[in-house]
Enzyme design. Sequence first.
Site: not given
Length: 234
Positions: A131-132, A135
């Site tokens: 994920h980015h 997060k």
Amino acid sequence: MKIALLGYGKMGKTIEQIAINRGHEIVLTVDKDDDNYDIKKADVAIDFSIPSVAFNNISNCLNNGVPVISGTTGWLESYDKAVALCEEKKGAFIYASNYSLGVNIFFELNKTLAKMMSNLKQYNVSMEEIHHTQKLDAPSGTAISLANDIIANNNNFSNWKLDETGEAIIPITAKRIEDVPGTHTVTYQSEVDTITIEHIAHNRQGFALGAVIAAEWIVGKTGIFTMNDVLNIG
Ligand SMILES: NC(=O)C1=CN([C@@H]2O[C@H](COP(=O)(O)OP(=O)(O)OC[C@H]3O[C@@H](n4cnc5c(N)ncnc54)[C@H](OP(=O)(O)O)[C@@H]3O)[C@@H](O)[C@H]2O)C=CC1
Ligand SMILES: O=C(O)C1=N[C@H](C(=O)O)C[C@H](O)C1
């Protein structure tokens, strides 16, 4: 439908666009420090906020008779309390770690594969989520759902751990890379081969559309539901 958005960040803003395109009205957007608002003006609330406030947001909706869709991850230690409150208030509530149609199909694939692998003790399973970098939680809610579904469907695994291996443990690796919307990979490995299933989100539209569809579906209903109820799969 009059929609309240609890959390007006990346997801809140994507949901707003899709909801308006589907003919809905956003009557309230709530962010940090927006304390004084009247949730009762909404037909339904959609919570994509942060782990530390999700339960309060959900409780506020249930206490005021407003059906609530929650996509916030990382607050599941309070999930049973939310269920109890929903039952007490005869409200309506859905939590899903992932609202996208593709991931909900992927969840079913993962359960089927876990069952098929149950008698094959030569395979170890592991999981990776990417994920980015903004997060807040790790592992992702989706990875936790995938791991719990493997445990429920495969006798060889009884627990999951972040960055730890061991007997009967599903090790999960969480990577954070700029701008990645969400990638989940489940890998079964033996000495002779590897089987991998993977879901890659290209953007946030799929999550947002699923949340709006869930909001449309829940209005007028009473109970605690899942995305399997909404999508009629599983
Ligand atoms: N279930 C699913 O399908 C998906 C779930 N998610 C989850 O949704 C959540 C939100 O994701 P994303 O939009 O990317 O995150 P963002 O950080 O972009 O947005 C979260 C927002 O919540 C706001 N916020 C902070 N405090 C409160 C409060 N008390 N009440 C309401 N809002 C508040 C933040 O405001 P501020 O910035 O001012 O602090 C921020 O705008 C995460 O938990 C994520 O894991 C994400 C995608 C899909
Ligand atoms: O924080 C995110 O962005 C996402 N969170 C959810 C999760 O924790 O599983 C769903 C999706 O992968 C995006």
